[in-house]
Each structure stands twice: as C-alpha cells, then as structure tokens.
Design a protein around this motif. Structure first.
Motif, PDB file in Angstrom:
ATOM      1  N   LEU A   1       0.838  -1.198   0.000  1.00 58.96           N
ATOM      2  CA  LEU A   1       0.000   0.000   0.000  1.00 58.96           C
ATOM      3  C   LEU A   1       0.877   1.253   0.000  1.00 58.96           C
ATOM      4  CD1 LEU A   1      -2.836   1.194   0.052  1.00 58.96           C
ATOM      5  CD2 LEU A   1      -2.791   1.014   2.550  1.00 58.96           C
ATOM      6  N   GLN A   2       1.982   1.212   0.710  1.00 61.03           N
ATOM      7  CA  GLN A   2       2.885   2.369   0.733  1.00 61.03           C
ATOM      8  C   GLN A   2       3.426   2.649  -0.669  1.00 61.03           C
ATOM      9  OE1 GLN A   2       5.894   2.419   3.758  1.00 61.03           O
ATOM     10  NE2 GLN A   2       6.993   4.103   2.807  1.00 61.03           N
ATOM     11  N   THR A   3       3.807   1.622  -1.394  1.00 64.46           N
ATOM     12  CA  THR A   3       4.300   1.804  -2.760  1.00 64.46           C
ATOM     13  C   THR A   3       3.218   2.404  -3.646  1.00 64.46           C
ATOM     14  OG1 THR A   3       5.850  -0.029  -2.522  1.00 64.46           O
ATOM     15  CG2 THR A   3       5.247   0.596  -4.772  1.00 64.46           C
ATOM     16  N   ILE A   4       1.988   1.939  -3.477  1.00 66.77           N
ATOM     17  CA  ILE A   4       0.863   2.462  -4.263  1.00 66.77           C
ATOM     18  C   ILE A   4       0.673   3.948  -3.996  1.00 66.77           C
ATOM     19  CG2 ILE A   4      -1.658   2.374  -4.514  1.00 66.77           C
ATOM     20  CD1 ILE A   4      -1.416  -0.691  -4.057  1.00 66.77           C
ATOM     21  N   VAL A   5       0.612   4.331  -2.720  1.00 69.96           N
ATOM     22  CA  VAL A   5       0.403   5.743  -2.360  1.00 69.96           C
ATOM     23  C   VAL A   5       1.562   6.599  -2.879  1.00 69.96           C
ATOM     24  CG1 VAL A   5       0.224   7.378  -0.433  1.00 69.96           C
ATOM     25  CG2 VAL A   5      -1.075   5.235  -0.377  1.00 69.96           C
ATOM     26  N   GLU A   6       2.784   6.135  -2.710  1.00 71.19           N
ATOM     27  CA  GLU A   6       3.935   6.911  -3.176  1.00 71.19           C
ATOM     28  C   GLU A   6       3.920   7.075  -4.695  1.00 71.19           C
ATOM     29  OE1 GLU A   6       7.144   4.687  -1.438  1.00 71.19           O
ATOM     30  OE2 GLU A   6       7.036   5.797   0.451  1.00 71.19           O
ATOM     31  N   ARG A   7       3.569   6.029  -5.422  1.00 73.80           N
ATOM     32  CA  ARG A   7       3.524   6.104  -6.891  1.00 73.80           C
ATOM     33  C   ARG A   7       2.426   7.061  -7.355  1.00 73.80           C
ATOM     34  NH1 ARG A   7       3.855   7.158 -11.351  1.00 73.80           N
ATOM     35  NH2 ARG A   7       3.959   5.804 -13.170  1.00 73.80           N
ATOM     36  N   LEU A   8       1.256   6.987  -6.718  1.00 75.95           N
ATOM     37  CA  LEU A   8       0.164   7.896  -7.079  1.00 75.95           C
ATOM     38  C   LEU A   8       0.532   9.343  -6.756  1.00 75.95           C
ATOM     39  CD1 LEU A   8      -2.929   5.792  -5.951  1.00 75.95           C
ATOM     40  CD2 LEU A   8      -2.176   6.241  -8.296  1.00 75.95           C
TER      41      LEU A   8
ATOM     42  N   GLU B   1      -2.786  17.328  -4.581  1.00 74.01           N
ATOM     43  CA  GLU B   1      -3.964  18.006  -5.154  1.00 74.01           C
ATOM     44  C   GLU B   1      -4.663  17.139  -6.184  1.00 74.01           C
ATOM     45  OE1 GLU B   1      -4.044  22.036  -6.922  1.00 74.01           O
ATOM     46  OE2 GLU B   1      -2.821  22.565  -5.177  1.00 74.01           O
ATOM     47  N   GLY B   2      -3.887  16.541  -7.050  1.00 73.13           N
ATOM     48  CA  GLY B   2      -4.459  15.668  -8.077  1.00 73.13           C
ATOM     49  C   GLY B   2      -5.124  14.446  -7.480  1.00 73.13           C
ATOM     50  N   LEU B   3      -4.525  13.886  -6.439  1.00 78.59           N
ATOM     51  CA  LEU B   3      -5.153  12.746  -5.762  1.00 78.59           C
ATOM     52  C   LEU B   3      -6.464  13.163  -5.111  1.00 78.59           C
ATOM     53  CD1 LEU B   3      -2.203  10.811  -4.091  1.00 78.59           C
ATOM     54  CD2 LEU B   3      -3.912   9.896  -5.656  1.00 78.59           C
ATOM     55  N   ALA B   4      -6.463  14.317  -4.464  1.00 80.05           N
ATOM     56  CA  ALA B   4      -7.675  14.800  -3.790  1.00 80.05           C
ATOM     57  C   ALA B   4      -8.796  15.059  -4.792  1.00 80.05           C
ATOM     58  CB  ALA B   4      -7.369  16.068  -2.993  1.00 80.05           C
ATOM     59  N   ARG B   5      -8.453  15.502  -6.008  1.00 78.86           N
ATOM     60  CA  ARG B   5      -9.476  15.691  -7.047  1.00 78.86           C
ATOM     61  C   ARG B   5     -10.040  14.359  -7.512  1.00 78.86           C
ATOM     62  NH1 ARG B   5      -6.067  19.603  -8.983  1.00 78.86           N
ATOM     63  NH2 ARG B   5      -5.233  18.205 -10.580  1.00 78.86           N
ATOM     64  N   ARG B   6      -9.180  13.376  -7.655  1.00 80.34           N
ATOM     65  CA  ARG B   6      -9.611  12.073  -8.153  1.00 80.34           C
ATOM     66  C   ARG B   6     -10.324  11.245  -7.089  1.00 80.34           C
ATOM     67  NH1 ARG B   6      -5.369  13.840 -10.857  1.00 80.34           N
ATOM     68  NH2 ARG B   6      -5.191  13.373 -13.083  1.00 80.34           N
ATOM     69  N   ILE B   7      -9.844  11.339  -5.848  1.00 74.68           N
ATOM     70  CA  ILE B   7     -10.441  10.614  -4.720  1.00 74.68           C
ATOM     71  C   ILE B   7     -10.562  11.609  -3.573  1.00 74.68           C
ATOM     72  CG2 ILE B   7     -10.260   8.640  -3.174  1.00 74.68           C
ATOM     73  CD1 ILE B   7      -8.262   7.411  -5.214  1.00 74.68           C
ATOM     74  N   PRO B   8     -11.716  12.255  -3.444  1.00 71.84           N
ATOM     75  CA  PRO B   8     -11.863  13.320  -2.438  1.00 71.84           C
ATOM     76  C   PRO B   8     -12.026  12.784  -1.012  1.00 71.84           C
ATOM     77  CG  PRO B   8     -13.895  13.077  -3.683  1.00 71.84           C
ATOM     78  CD  PRO B   8     -12.901  12.121  -4.285  1.00 71.84           C
TER      79      PRO B   8
ATOM     80  N   ARG C   1     -10.283  13.047   3.053  1.00 71.10           N
ATOM     81  CA  ARG C   1      -9.571  14.012   3.894  1.00 71.10           C
ATOM     82  C   ARG C   1      -8.061  13.798   3.929  1.00 71.10           C
ATOM     83  NH1 ARG C   1     -12.241  17.414   7.169  1.00 71.10           N
ATOM     84  NH2 ARG C   1     -10.524  17.481   8.666  1.00 71.10           N
ATOM     85  N   CYS C   2      -7.629  12.544   3.927  1.00 68.37           N
ATOM     86  CA  CYS C   2      -6.186  12.309   4.059  1.00 68.37           C
ATOM     87  C   CYS C   2      -5.409  12.811   2.841  1.00 68.37           C
ATOM     88  CB  CYS C   2      -5.886  10.834   4.329  1.00 68.37           C
ATOM     89  SG  CYS C   2      -6.240   9.709   2.982  1.00 68.37           S
ATOM     90  N   PHE C   3      -6.092  13.087   1.729  1.00 69.36           N
ATOM     91  CA  PHE C   3      -5.445  13.686   0.567  1.00 69.36           C
ATOM     92  C   PHE C   3      -5.700  15.193   0.496  1.00 69.36           C
ATOM     93  CE2 PHE C   3      -6.031   9.469  -1.947  1.00 69.36           C
ATOM     94  CZ  PHE C   3      -4.951   8.917  -1.297  1.00 69.36           C
ATOM     95  N   GLN C   4      -6.704  15.685   1.217  1.00 70.58           N
ATOM     96  CA  GLN C   4      -7.110  17.081   1.104  1.00 70.58           C
ATOM     97  C   GLN C   4      -6.496  17.983   2.165  1.00 70.58           C
ATOM     98  OE1 GLN C   4     -11.332  16.294   1.328  1.00 70.58           O
ATOM     99  NE2 GLN C   4     -11.579  16.570  -0.873  1.00 70.58           N
ATOM    100  N   TYR C   5      -6.354  17.497   3.390  1.00 71.07           N
ATOM    101  CA  TYR C   5      -5.925  18.343   4.509  1.00 71.07           C
ATOM    102  C   TYR C   5      -4.642  17.802   5.126  1.00 71.07           C
ATOM    103  CZ  TYR C   5     -10.719  19.818   3.884  1.00 71.07           C
ATOM    104  OH  TYR C   5     -11.890  20.263   3.334  1.00 71.07           O
ATOM    105  N   GLU C   6      -3.571  18.575   5.008  1.00 77.39           N
ATOM    106  CA  GLU C   6      -2.257  18.205   5.546  1.00 77.39           C
ATOM    107  C   GLU C   6      -1.872  16.780   5.160  1.00 77.39           C
ATOM    108  OE1 GLU C   6      -1.671  19.250   9.683  1.00 77.39           O
ATOM    109  OE2 GLU C   6      -3.144  20.850   9.513  1.00 77.39           O
ATOM    110  N   PRO C   7      -1.856  16.499   3.864  1.00 77.90           N
ATOM    111  CA  PRO C   7      -1.578  15.129   3.423  1.00 77.90           C
ATOM    112  C   PRO C   7      -0.125  14.707   3.630  1.00 77.90           C
ATOM    113  CG  PRO C   7      -1.683  16.593   1.543  1.00 77.90           C
ATOM    114  CD  PRO C   7      -2.062  17.411   2.738  1.00 77.90           C
ATOM    115  N   SER C   8       0.040  13.436   3.902  1.00 77.37           N
ATOM    116  CA  SER C   8       1.369  12.828   3.961  1.00 77.37           C
ATOM    117  C   SER C   8       1.185  11.345   3.667  1.00 77.37           C
ATOM    118  CB  SER C   8       2.011  13.017   5.337  1.00 77.37           C
ATOM    119  OG  SER C   8       1.351  12.226   6.302  1.00 77.37           O
TER     120      SER C   8
END
Length: 68
Positions: A10-17, A24-31, A33-40
C-alpha cells in the motif's frame, strides 16, 4: 497469473500515485480528507489501512495508472 497489485505494498501504491498526481491531483480524483488536509504518506496509510472502501478506490486508481 498475477494482477497488477500482486506483491505491491500500500505504501508503494500511495507513493507512486503521489509521484504521478501530487496531493492536489489525488484529492481531485479521490476526495478523501487524508489527501485534502495536511496530506502525507504516513497519514494516508493510517487512514487507508482502516478504511476498506477508500483503499479500494486508491487501488483501482493505481491499477488504472499502471495498466494504461
């Protein structure tokens, strides 16, 4: 026969995406919170490991990316 997720963490998937789309692009594609607010990567992994529906969306986006 194995699929595109076989042996990929899963870590490899998140890092590649993140490399491909940025937070920002991830948050648009999959809205979510973990991609929208202080993502890591760490906070995203924590959320996705306990939220099956969100993990499924992330995995589907990754499969789309690596099979296009």
């Amino acid at each position: 026969m194995t699929g595109p997720l076989h042996g990929v963490t899963l870590q490899t998937i998140v890092e590649r995406l993140y490399e491909e789309y940025g937070w920002e692009g991830l948050a648009r594609r999959i809205p979510i919170r973990c991609f929208q607010y202080e993502p890591s990567v760490g906070s995203s992994l924590k959320f996705l490991r306990k939220t099956p529906w969100a993990r499924a969306k992330v995995e589907a986006l990754y499969v789309d990316l690596v099979t296009r």
